[in-house]
Write an enzyme that holds these catalytic residues in place. Structure first.
Site, short mmCIF file in Angstrom:
data_model
loop_
_atom_site.label_atom_id
_atom_site.label_comp_id
_atom_site.label_asym_id
_atom_site.label_seq_id
_atom_site.Cartn_x
_atom_site.Cartn_y
_atom_site.Cartn_z
N ASP A 106 0.84 -1.21 0.00
CA ASP A 106 0.00 0.00 0.00
C ASP A 106 0.87 1.25 0.00
O ASP A 106 2.03 1.20 0.42
CB ASP A 106 -0.89 0.03 1.26
CG ASP A 106 -1.88 -1.11 1.30
OD1 ASP A 106 -2.18 -1.68 0.22
OD2 ASP A 106 -2.35 -1.45 2.40
N1 URA Z 1 -1.21 -5.92 3.89
C1 URA Z 1 -1.71 -4.66 3.89
O1 URA Z 1 -2.74 -4.40 4.49
N2 URA Z 1 -1.03 -3.71 3.24
C2 URA Z 1 0.15 -3.93 2.60
O2 URA Z 1 0.73 -3.01 2.04
C3 URA Z 1 0.64 -5.24 2.62
C4 URA Z 1 -0.05 -6.22 3.27
#
Ligand code: URA
Length: 244
Positions: A106
């Site tokens: 993310d």
């Molecule tokens: N899980 C999440 O919620 N975000 C990420 O970036 C990676 C794994």
């Protein structure tokens, strides 16, 4: 036919910077098909030209594997109109055509992100069938670790949308006044998975950092935004995933 500039090829062959590669070329150490060439801009064909440095064939590296400590604020994509992408962080000395991030973190997640131009590696490690483990460091608010909760992660947490996650290993690290510090190892990669798993247990992830991807661990000497090519030991681990 893969045409590439001579200085770029030399850079990718060893751990040379672009300027080191130019120096090597200017000093007359580099030959193409046994002709000494001092012009770094010459284009070579990686598939059939024989490049030597000091008379020794330089191993053209078809694929590049880079470890990036992704900072928050950049997106795991190759291009984007609005945001800076992880590719924008990679300098020309290691950039290869077709480089892309292996999977996605993310925008606000930090930590280990591999980049490669090897589609086979990405396919083999991202396929849910391969169960490649990823470990995350989590700061979670409103969450209280307990043995029962740890067991629910092991049994498979049900997240929004009714999906039952595969078994995940949760570890308590520490407690601050505001949040708990945890480590979670999962073997799948659903969108926002870690955040949704913590949410399902009543918590909110306020910080997330990936520490490992399969057997590759984040080099903690890399500051956020820094990257390096994988070293020989890491490349040996990579080979497991590409069937060499
Ligand atoms: N899980 C999440 O919620 N975000 C990420 O970036 C990676 C794994």
């Amino acid at each position: 036919m893969a045409k590439v500039r001579l200085d770029k090829f030399i850079t990718l062959c060893g751990n040379y910077t672009r300027s080191q590669a130019k120096k090597i070329i200017h000093s007359g150490k580099v030959s193409i098909n046994d002709w000494l060439i001092k012009d770094e801009a010459v284009k070579i064909d990686e598939d059939c030209d024989i490049i030597k440095i000091d008379g020794i064939p330089a191993k053209g590296e078809k694929y590049t594997y880079i470890m990036l400590n992704k900072p928050a604020g950049v997106i795991s994509a190759t291009e984007d109109k609005e945001h800076k992408t992880v590719l924008d962080l990679i300098g020309d000395e290691v950039k290869k055509d077709g480089l892309f991030p292996v999977g996605r973190l993310d925008i606000d997640t930090e930590g280990l992100l591999l980049l490669t131009n090897d589609g086979n590696f990405a396919h083999n490690t991202l396929s849910p069938k391969k169960h490649v483990e990823k470990t995350y460091l989590i700061h979670a608010k409103n969450y209280v670790y307990s043995e029962e909760s740890r067991q629910r992660f092991l049994d498979g947490i049900e997240i929004e949308g009714g999906y039952k996650c595969k078994s995940a290993k949760l570890e308590f690290i520490a407690q601050t006044d505001e949040y708990q510090i945890l480590k979670l190892t999962i073997s799948e990669g659903k969108f926002h998975q870690v955040k949704l798993m913590i949410k399902a247990e009543g918590g909110i992830v306020i910080y997330l950092k990936r520490l490992s991807f399969g057997e590759i661990k984040l080099d903690e000497s890399l500051a956020a935004g820094e990257y390096r090519r994988l070293n020989d030991d890491e490349m040996n681990l990579i080979k497991k995933y590409i069937g060499e």
